[in-house]
Design a protein around this motif. Structure first.
Motif, PDB file in Angstrom:
ATOM      1  N   GLY A   1      -5.083  10.931   0.045  1.00  6.83           N
ATOM      2  CA  GLY A   1      -3.935  10.707  -0.493  1.00  6.83           C
ATOM      3  C   GLY A   1      -3.486   9.452  -0.340  1.00  6.83           C
ATOM      4  N   ARG A   2      -4.414   8.391  -0.410  1.00 10.15           N
ATOM      5  CA  ARG A   2      -4.211   7.015  -0.552  1.00 10.15           C
ATOM      6  C   ARG A   2      -4.763   6.336  -1.910  1.00 10.15           C
ATOM      7  NH1 ARG A   2      -2.548   5.353   4.093  1.00 10.15           N
ATOM      8  NH2 ARG A   2      -2.998   6.899   6.224  1.00 10.15           N
TER       9      ARG A   2
ATOM     10  N   TYR B   1       9.812   6.037   3.745  1.00  6.73           N
ATOM     11  CA  TYR B   1      10.066   4.900   4.810  1.00  6.73           C
ATOM     12  C   TYR B   1       9.134   3.657   4.574  1.00  6.73           C
ATOM     13  CZ  TYR B   1       6.135   7.013   6.897  1.00  6.73           C
ATOM     14  OH  TYR B   1       4.916   7.585   7.047  1.00  6.73           O
ATOM     15  N   ARG B   2       9.538   2.627   5.346  1.00  8.38           N
ATOM     16  CA  ARG B   2       8.700   1.512   5.383  1.00  8.38           C
ATOM     17  C   ARG B   2       7.776   1.833   6.410  1.00  8.38           C
ATOM     18  NH1 ARG B   2       9.464  -4.986   6.207  1.00  8.38           N
ATOM     19  NH2 ARG B   2       7.365  -5.309   5.898  1.00  8.38           N
ATOM     20  N   GLY B   3       6.657   2.058   5.991  1.00  5.48           N
ATOM     21  CA  GLY B   3       5.586   2.362   7.263  1.00  5.48           C
ATOM     22  C   GLY B   3       4.644   1.118   7.360  1.00  5.48           C
TER      23      GLY B   3
ATOM     24  N   SER C   1       1.043  -1.017  -0.084  1.00  7.91           N
ATOM     25  CA  SER C   1      -0.023   0.049   0.107  1.00  7.91           C
ATOM     26  C   SER C   1       0.993   1.347   0.112  1.00  7.91           C
ATOM     27  CB  SER C   1      -0.894   0.034   1.034  1.00  7.91           C
ATOM     28  OG  SER C   1      -0.191  -0.065   2.333  1.00  7.91           O
ATOM     29  N   THR C   2       0.415   2.391  -0.373  1.00  9.89           N
ATOM     30  CA  THR C   2       1.193   3.741  -0.365  1.00  9.89           C
ATOM     31  C   THR C   2       0.034   4.726   0.024  1.00  9.89           C
ATOM     32  OG1 THR C   2       2.502   4.921  -1.388  1.00  9.89           O
ATOM     33  CG2 THR C   2       0.558   4.251  -2.641  1.00  9.89           C
TER      34      THR C   2
ATOM     35  N   HIS D   1       3.324  -6.999   5.621  1.00  8.89           N
ATOM     36  CA  HIS D   1       2.667  -5.938   4.685  1.00  8.89           C
ATOM     37  C   HIS D   1       3.892  -4.839   4.474  1.00  8.89           C
ATOM     38  CE1 HIS D   1      -0.131  -2.842   3.219  1.00  8.89           C
ATOM     39  NE2 HIS D   1       0.199  -2.033   3.861  1.00  8.89           N
ATOM     40  N   TYR D   2       3.591  -4.268   3.356  1.00  9.71           N
ATOM     41  CA  TYR D   2       4.567  -3.471   2.880  1.00  9.71           C
ATOM     42  C   TYR D   2       3.980  -1.975   2.555  1.00  9.71           C
ATOM     43  CZ  TYR D   2       8.341  -7.067   2.832  1.00  9.71           C
ATOM     44  OH  TYR D   2       8.852  -8.390   3.050  1.00  9.71           O
ATOM     45  N   HIS D   3       4.326  -0.987   3.391  1.00 12.38           N
ATOM     46  CA  HIS D   3       3.482   0.199   3.337  1.00 12.38           C
ATOM     47  C   HIS D   3       4.584   1.143   2.921  1.00 12.38           C
ATOM     48  CE1 HIS D   3       0.442   3.410   3.364  1.00 12.38           C
ATOM     49  NE2 HIS D   3       1.279   4.011   4.143  1.00 12.38           N
ATOM     50  N   VAL D   4       4.596   1.938   1.724  1.00 14.04           N
ATOM     51  CA  VAL D   4       5.656   2.771   1.033  1.00 14.04           C
ATOM     52  C   VAL D   4       5.005   4.156   0.867  1.00 14.04           C
ATOM     53  CG1 VAL D   4       7.247   2.969  -0.750  1.00 14.04           C
ATOM     54  CG2 VAL D   4       6.315   0.927  -0.013  1.00 14.04           C
ATOM     55  N   PRO D   5       4.947   5.093   1.897  1.00  9.75           N
ATOM     56  CA  PRO D   5       4.370   6.331   1.725  1.00  9.75           C
ATOM     57  C   PRO D   5       5.717   7.357   0.981  1.00  9.75           C
ATOM     58  CG  PRO D   5       5.272   6.007   3.964  1.00  9.75           C
ATOM     59  CD  PRO D   5       5.328   4.724   3.249  1.00  9.75           C
ATOM     60  N   LEU D   6       5.047   8.504   0.661  1.00  6.80           N
ATOM     61  CA  LEU D   6       5.694   9.486  -0.074  1.00  6.80           C
ATOM     62  C   LEU D   6       5.617  10.734   0.624  1.00  6.80           C
ATOM     63  CD1 LEU D   6       8.042   9.756  -2.242  1.00  6.80           C
ATOM     64  CD2 LEU D   6       6.511  11.043  -3.484  1.00  6.80           C
TER      65      LEU D   6
END
Length: 118
Positions: A44-45, A115-117, A5-6, A100-105
């Motif tokens: 923003g998602r 960062y890895r959220g 997700s991001t 789970h890999y969350h990749v926010p900008l």
């Protein structure tokens, strides 16, 4: 919850990065292959996961955030040059598909960070 997700935070405006285009690619046979293009919602998602848990597999992935396009739509290109131009690629790897890999900008016209959220 697994998968990818991001979300995008517009630190310049102090709000979610609504309407940003994001290209999602996977590395296959040594080449980057575009999987799909997403756009962030008012929060923003993305409305759907970047990659669902059942589709997750070990490998290399890339999210390309179209930062210049995002700020140009807000009229910033005409007033000043953007330091962060075109897209911001974020490349990362998945080793454990159960996680789970969350990749926010977080971005401004002059900077971008991730960062890895959770």
């Amino acid at each position: 919850m697994a998968g990818i997700s991001t979300h995008v935070l517009d630190n310049h405006g102090g709000r979610p990065g609504a309407g940003m285009r994001i290209d999602f690619s996977m590395r296959r046979d040594g080449r980057w292959q575009l999987v799909k293009t997403l756009r962030t919602n008012a929060d923003g998602r993305t409305d759907e996961p970047v990659l669902s848990a059942d589709a997750a597999q070990p490998g290399e992935y890339e999210l390309s955030f179209h930062v210049a396009e995002f700020y140009e739509r807000q009229g910033l290109r005409a007033d000043e040059a953007l330091f962060v131009d075109q897209t911001v690629p974020v490349r990362f790897a998945i080793a454990d598909v159960q996680q789970h890999y969350h990749v926010p900008l977080l971005c401004t016209p002059w900077s971008a960070s991730t960062y890895r959220g959770s």
